[in-house]
Motif scaffolding. Structure first.
Motif, PDB file in Angstrom:
ATOM      1  N   LYS A  95      -2.937   2.444 -21.376  1.00 51.19           N
ATOM      2  CA  LYS A  95      -4.074   2.642 -20.417  1.00 51.19           C
ATOM      3  C   LYS A  95      -5.211   2.263 -19.762  1.00 51.19           C
ATOM      4  O   LYS A  95      -6.191   2.358 -20.440  1.00 51.19           O
ATOM      5  CB  LYS A  95      -3.597   4.233 -20.393  1.00 51.19           C
ATOM      6  CG  LYS A  95      -2.411   5.318 -20.422  1.00 51.19           C
ATOM      7  CD  LYS A  95      -2.706   6.893 -21.026  1.00 51.19           C
ATOM      8  CE  LYS A  95      -1.053   7.291 -20.835  1.00 51.19           C
ATOM      9  NZ  LYS A  95      -1.245   8.477 -21.195  1.00 51.19           N
ATOM     10  N   LEU A  96      -5.271   2.199 -18.288  1.00 55.95           N
ATOM     11  CA  LEU A  96      -6.211   2.549 -18.356  1.00 55.95           C
ATOM     12  C   LEU A  96      -6.779   3.136 -16.859  1.00 55.95           C
ATOM     13  O   LEU A  96      -6.152   3.767 -15.778  1.00 55.95           O
ATOM     14  CB  LEU A  96      -6.485   0.476 -16.981  1.00 55.95           C
ATOM     15  CG  LEU A  96      -7.369   1.048 -16.046  1.00 55.95           C
ATOM     16  CD1 LEU A  96      -9.142  -0.047 -17.213  1.00 55.95           C
ATOM     17  CD2 LEU A  96      -7.742  -0.628 -15.315  1.00 55.95           C
ATOM     18  N   THR A  97      -8.565   3.996 -17.078  1.00 61.43           N
ATOM     19  CA  THR A  97      -8.473   5.064 -17.057  1.00 61.43           C
ATOM     20  C   THR A  97      -9.951   4.819 -15.717  1.00 61.43           C
ATOM     21  O   THR A  97     -11.360   3.537 -16.146  1.00 61.43           O
ATOM     22  CB  THR A  97      -9.386   5.934 -17.351  1.00 61.43           C
ATOM     23  OG1 THR A  97      -7.524   6.583 -18.496  1.00 61.43           O
ATOM     24  CG2 THR A  97     -10.099   6.980 -16.774  1.00 61.43           C
ATOM     25  N   LEU A  98      -9.953   5.081 -14.530  1.00 59.86           N
ATOM     26  CA  LEU A  98     -10.800   4.273 -13.212  1.00 59.86           C
ATOM     27  C   LEU A  98     -11.528   5.685 -12.893  1.00 59.86           C
ATOM     28  O   LEU A  98     -11.511   6.973 -12.438  1.00 59.86           O
ATOM     29  CB  LEU A  98     -10.104   3.565 -12.461  1.00 59.86           C
ATOM     30  CG  LEU A  98      -9.809   2.666 -12.347  1.00 59.86           C
ATOM     31  CD1 LEU A  98      -9.287   1.631 -10.937  1.00 59.86           C
ATOM     32  CD2 LEU A  98     -10.735   1.589 -13.356  1.00 59.86           C
ATOM     33  N   TRP A  99     -13.033   6.395 -13.426  1.00 62.60           N
ATOM     34  CA  TRP A  99     -14.285   6.883 -12.660  1.00 62.60           C
ATOM     35  C   TRP A  99     -13.834   6.545 -11.380  1.00 62.60           C
ATOM     36  O   TRP A  99     -14.711   5.709 -11.384  1.00 62.60           O
ATOM     37  CB  TRP A  99     -15.050   7.328 -13.478  1.00 62.60           C
ATOM     38  CG  TRP A  99     -14.025   7.782 -15.285  1.00 62.60           C
ATOM     39  CD1 TRP A  99     -13.817   7.242 -16.380  1.00 62.60           C
ATOM     40  CD2 TRP A  99     -13.994   9.071 -15.027  1.00 62.60           C
ATOM     41  NE1 TRP A  99     -13.501   7.815 -16.822  1.00 62.60           N
ATOM     42  CE2 TRP A  99     -13.414   9.551 -16.919  1.00 62.60           C
ATOM     43  CE3 TRP A  99     -13.729  10.369 -14.154  1.00 62.60           C
ATOM     44  CZ2 TRP A  99     -12.708  10.301 -17.144  1.00 62.60           C
ATOM     45  CZ3 TRP A  99     -13.096  11.483 -15.066  1.00 62.60           C
ATOM     46  CH2 TRP A  99     -13.042  11.303 -16.665  1.00 62.60           C
ATOM     47  N   LEU A 100     -13.977   6.838 -10.177  1.00 63.28           N
ATOM     48  CA  LEU A 100     -14.588   6.862  -9.191  1.00 63.28           C
ATOM     49  C   LEU A 100     -14.914   7.590  -8.673  1.00 63.28           C
ATOM     50  O   LEU A 100     -14.485   9.058  -8.164  1.00 63.28           O
ATOM     51  CB  LEU A 100     -13.007   6.834  -8.051  1.00 63.28           C
ATOM     52  CG  LEU A 100     -12.113   6.059  -8.563  1.00 63.28           C
ATOM     53  CD1 LEU A 100     -10.693   5.629  -8.200  1.00 63.28           C
ATOM     54  CD2 LEU A 100     -12.486   3.889  -8.730  1.00 63.28           C
ATOM     55  N   GLU A 101     -16.057   7.273  -7.851  1.00 58.20           N
ATOM     56  CA  GLU A 101     -17.538   8.008  -6.657  1.00 58.20           C
ATOM     57  C   GLU A 101     -16.902   8.601  -5.642  1.00 58.20           C
ATOM     58  O   GLU A 101     -15.902   7.671  -4.967  1.00 58.20           O
ATOM     59  CB  GLU A 101     -18.537   7.667  -6.465  1.00 58.20           C
ATOM     60  CG  GLU A 101     -19.409   7.590  -8.581  1.00 58.20           C
ATOM     61  CD  GLU A 101     -19.922   8.594  -8.591  1.00 58.20           C
ATOM     62  OE1 GLU A 101     -19.618   9.488  -8.309  1.00 58.20           O
ATOM     63  OE2 GLU A 101     -19.787   9.022  -9.985  1.00 58.20           O
ATOM     64  N   PRO A 102     -16.877   9.792  -5.003  1.00 55.89           N
ATOM     65  CA  PRO A 102     -16.537   9.999  -3.001  1.00 55.89           C
ATOM     66  C   PRO A 102     -16.907   8.921  -2.376  1.00 55.89           C
ATOM     67  O   PRO A 102     -18.255   8.846  -3.056  1.00 55.89           O
ATOM     68  CB  PRO A 102     -16.899  10.957  -3.491  1.00 55.89           C
ATOM     69  CG  PRO A 102     -17.425  11.659  -4.892  1.00 55.89           C
ATOM     70  CD  PRO A 102     -17.819  11.211  -5.272  1.00 55.89           C
ATOM     71  N   THR A 103     -16.110   8.189  -1.668  1.00 52.87           N
ATOM     72  CA  THR A 103     -16.831   7.183  -1.052  1.00 52.87           C
ATOM     73  C   THR A 103     -16.367   7.463   1.117  1.00 52.87           C
ATOM     74  O   THR A 103     -16.829   6.864   0.953  1.00 52.87           O
ATOM     75  CB  THR A 103     -15.240   6.487  -1.253  1.00 52.87           C
ATOM     76  OG1 THR A 103     -14.612   6.572  -0.915  1.00 52.87           O
ATOM     77  CG2 THR A 103     -14.945   5.649  -2.190  1.00 52.87           C
TER      78      THR A 103
END
Length: 202
Positions: free
Chosen positions: A2-10
């Motif tokens: 599994k790969l988890t990406l933490w994304l900021e609001p864009t």
């Protein structure tokens, strides 16, 4: 795994995620997605996305950059001048590349570009272009048998890489290209219907 990406609001800007991995045989492969996130954290992903010079282009969402523009209504990614690199996947006909200017250089890198549309080739050279191949590329027109008939339907009068009369294309690079034309069209050259092809140097 599994790969988890933490994304900021864009704030509705569009971004690309590209992951390159190596399989058990040592063969490298690349997978790309496009995404956008609003201020409330809602994420919209798209697997129908090309990247040009690092900028993502989503099918159905107009965009523009240096010497290129994508019009969602016409479904055309138009390149007017300069040197550009295109990668990504678009397989439903929402993004078609048209090179309009002279002496343009386009590198395609692990590009998969397909269309089922009539009379609109997925990649068109209308003037002079050098196409440099990097990695494994597939450009093709999609068609299939009609129900209850031996005839075909789908992409008709389309070349995978259309080079009409008066245009010229030079193919370079150490990559590969599979180019499959539509009904009555060439893989590289004329899109048929009694139209002559242009000049090809490979």
């Amino acid at each position: 795994g599994k790969l988890t990406l933490w994304l900021e609001p864009t704030n509705d800007k569009q971004y690309a995620i590209t992951i390159t991995a190596v399989d058990a045989d040592g063969e490298a492969f690349t997978k790309s997605w496009g995404f956008q996130m609003d201020g409330d954290g809602n994420i919209e992903f798209s697997s129908d996305m090309l990247t040009i010079d690092g900028s993502p282009v989503f099918g159905g969402k107009s965009a523009f950059g240096a010497n290129w523009e994508y019009n969602s209504s016409s479904k055309l990614l138009t390149i007017s001048s300069g040197d550009h690199t295109i990668t990504g996947v678009s397989t439903n006909g929402t993004i078609n590349v048209v090179v309009t200017g002279s002496d343009i250089s386009v590198t395609i890198e692990n590009l998969i570009l397909k269309t089922p549309n009539d009379h609109q080739s997925p990649f068109v050279v209308s003037n002079r272009c050098t196409l440099t191949l990097s990695g494994k590329n597939i450009i093709e027109c999609i068609y299939w048998p009609k129900k209850y008939s031996s005839d075909m339907e789908g992409s008709e009068y389309t070349a995978a890489v259309e080079v009409p009369e008066g245009a010229s294309l030079t193919i370079d690079g150490d990559g590969s290209l599979i180019a499959n034309g539509g009904i009555a069209g060439a893989g590289i050259g004329s899109r048929g219907s009694k139209r002559n092809g242009g000049s090809l140097d490979a």
